[in-house]
Write an enzyme that holds these catalytic residues in place. Sequence first.
Site, mmCIF file in Angstrom:
data_model
loop_
_atom_site.group_PDB
_atom_site.id
_atom_site.type_symbol
_atom_site.label_atom_id
_atom_site.label_comp_id
_atom_site.label_asym_id
_atom_site.label_seq_id
_atom_site.Cartn_x
_atom_site.Cartn_y
_atom_site.Cartn_z
ATOM 1 N N CYS A 118 63.833 28.041 32.857
ATOM 2 C CA CYS A 118 64.395 27.233 31.556
ATOM 3 C C CYS A 118 65.436 26.158 32.040
ATOM 4 C CB CYS A 118 65.401 28.164 30.891
ATOM 5 S SG CYS A 118 64.294 29.872 30.675
ATOM 6 N N HIS A 260 70.364 24.650 26.532
ATOM 7 C CA HIS A 260 69.047 25.545 26.651
ATOM 8 C C HIS A 260 69.020 26.497 25.399
ATOM 9 C CE1 HIS A 260 65.674 28.168 27.506
ATOM 10 N NE2 HIS A 260 66.629 29.063 27.802
ATOM 11 N N ASN A 290 63.458 31.271 22.064
ATOM 12 C CA ASN A 290 63.602 30.620 23.465
ATOM 13 C C ASN A 290 62.267 30.017 24.053
ATOM 14 O OD1 ASN A 290 63.965 30.025 26.305
ATOM 15 N ND2 ASN A 290 65.317 31.997 26.865
HETATM 16 O O1 UT7 Z 1 66.237 31.598 29.144
HETATM 17 C C1 UT7 Z 1 67.273 32.319 29.800
HETATM 18 C C2 UT7 Z 1 66.888 33.682 29.795
HETATM 19 N N1 UT7 Z 1 67.378 34.772 28.885
HETATM 20 C C3 UT7 Z 1 68.407 34.695 28.344
HETATM 21 O O2 UT7 Z 1 69.396 34.032 28.099
HETATM 22 C C4 UT7 Z 1 69.025 35.960 27.752
HETATM 23 C C5 UT7 Z 1 70.484 36.446 27.685
HETATM 24 N N2 UT7 Z 1 70.669 37.632 27.056
HETATM 25 C C6 UT7 Z 1 70.346 37.958 25.891
HETATM 26 O O3 UT7 Z 1 70.174 37.000 24.970
HETATM 27 C C7 UT7 Z 1 70.892 39.220 25.554
HETATM 28 O O4 UT7 Z 1 71.259 39.918 26.492
HETATM 29 C C8 UT7 Z 1 69.805 40.045 24.702
HETATM 30 C C9 UT7 Z 1 69.331 39.410 23.254
HETATM 31 C C10 UT7 Z 1 68.444 40.015 25.333
HETATM 32 C C11 UT7 Z 1 69.938 41.559 24.354
HETATM 33 O O5 UT7 Z 1 71.332 41.316 23.563
HETATM 34 P P1 UT7 Z 1 72.605 42.499 24.131
HETATM 35 O O6 UT7 Z 1 73.519 42.250 23.015
HETATM 36 O O7 UT7 Z 1 72.923 42.250 25.545
HETATM 37 O O8 UT7 Z 1 71.973 43.923 23.879
HETATM 38 P P2 UT7 Z 1 71.696 45.019 24.902
HETATM 39 O O9 UT7 Z 1 70.796 44.800 26.040
HETATM 40 O O10 UT7 Z 1 73.248 45.162 25.687
HETATM 41 O O11 UT7 Z 1 71.252 46.239 24.118
HETATM 42 C C12 UT7 Z 1 72.206 46.928 23.117
HETATM 43 C C13 UT7 Z 1 71.388 47.823 22.498
HETATM 44 C C14 UT7 Z 1 70.770 48.976 23.500
HETATM 45 O O12 UT7 Z 1 70.975 50.268 22.767
HETATM 46 P P3 UT7 Z 1 71.780 51.282 23.227
HETATM 47 O O13 UT7 Z 1 71.777 51.383 24.685
HETATM 48 O O14 UT7 Z 1 73.241 50.681 22.875
HETATM 49 O O15 UT7 Z 1 71.825 52.407 22.651
HETATM 50 C C15 UT7 Z 1 69.360 48.420 23.551
HETATM 51 O O16 UT7 Z 1 68.387 49.690 23.744
HETATM 52 O O17 UT7 Z 1 70.311 47.387 21.620
HETATM 53 C C16 UT7 Z 1 69.123 48.031 22.080
HETATM 54 N N3 UT7 Z 1 68.033 46.959 21.899
HETATM 55 C C17 UT7 Z 1 67.423 46.707 21.063
HETATM 56 N N4 UT7 Z 1 67.738 47.528 19.578
HETATM 57 C C18 UT7 Z 1 66.673 46.801 18.756
HETATM 58 C C19 UT7 Z 1 67.555 46.172 22.778
HETATM 59 N N5 UT7 Z 1 66.631 45.602 22.541
HETATM 60 C C20 UT7 Z 1 66.638 45.616 21.117
HETATM 61 C C21 UT7 Z 1 65.760 45.349 20.130
HETATM 62 N N6 UT7 Z 1 65.782 45.793 18.872
HETATM 63 N N7 UT7 Z 1 64.894 44.228 20.239
#
Ligand code: UT7
Length: 333
Positions: A118, A260, A290
Amino acid sequence: MKVRMIQGAKIISTGSAIPHTKVSNKKISSIVETSDEWIFSRTGIKERRLLTEPGQSVTDLSIRASKEALDKISMDADQIDLIILATSSPNDLFGSASRIQYEIGAVNALAFDLTAACSGFVIGLVTASQFIFNGTYSNILVIGSDVLSKWVNWSDRSTCILFGDAAGAAILQSCDSHLNSMLNFHLSTDGNYSNQLSIPYREKYEPHPVLNLSQGSFQFISMNGKEVYKFAVSQVPLSILKCLRDLDMSVNDVDWLLLHQANDRILTAVAEKLSISHNKIISNLSNYGNTSAASIPLALDEALKSNKILTNDIVVIAGFGAGLTWGTIIIRW
Ligand code: UT7
């Protein structure tokens, strides 16, 4: 290290290309357990474009974006001295840039790929500026293009909601004036976190009986979203501040913040840390998700098409991602 551009290098044209197929959050919700509400509230994404046409690849999108950039200024492709294709999803591991060189007719250009996920477009633009700075080349086509849909595990809801496919291109040209050009840059890598976001290669076949050599293939995208999020929000503001300070500029001088396009929450958090007003953020995440190396040139192209960015505006561009690698470029438009 204090870095300043001595000779001018400015973007004289941009172009972009997106696939026709739109995929909504609702559609994603039909293949993994998620919802439009979760995706939009956590990322700002509403839909993305996916390259679904058989036989189409990162090369085709790149060609379309490049031709648009050339056509906009009626530049013949044979005036291009160098093509840098920033991509992590080439259709040929030996590189896709040379095919683009041939297809657009840039017969005088050297062409090579640059892999920096990225951050690829930012690093590509800085690389191009060095060739201009040392007088080697005058016109350089920098393309950011990715088709990560081919590398996403479509049953992994933690990654498949994020990515889309696109290409963006910019033509960088040498110029006498330093005023309306790239003013400064800062680039960094922390390889200690390389496993937080990767498309790993794994050996999986039996070793060759005579050579005892193992072979394998590339896997799907694997990402620790929380770590990447924390890294972006902590490092990107520092990189931007360093770049501004080197120029004796402050955040008050910034007209546009073009980051980005990874997550709207990251864009907002970075702007808040820098006390940059929300209306200076350029964001098109809701439409494309993204798009990796394409995200910055695509958003730049759209911002120029809608006359957002005007002459003399200070545009802060920052990329971040796998590596982990990040970097900032400051441009006076
Ligand atoms: O290009 C550069 C590359 N990437 C990035 O910049 C990504 C940076 N990170 C992010 O954008 C975020 O971390 C994400 C959008 C990927 C995830 O958001 P988050 O607020 O960090 O969520 P999380 O991973 O902490 O997950 C929170 C909860 C979890 O459930 P529990 O453990 O709290 O019960 C996950 O299992 O949300 C759950 N979860 C989802 N639920 C519904 C994770 N993905 C999903 C989903 N739909 N797609």
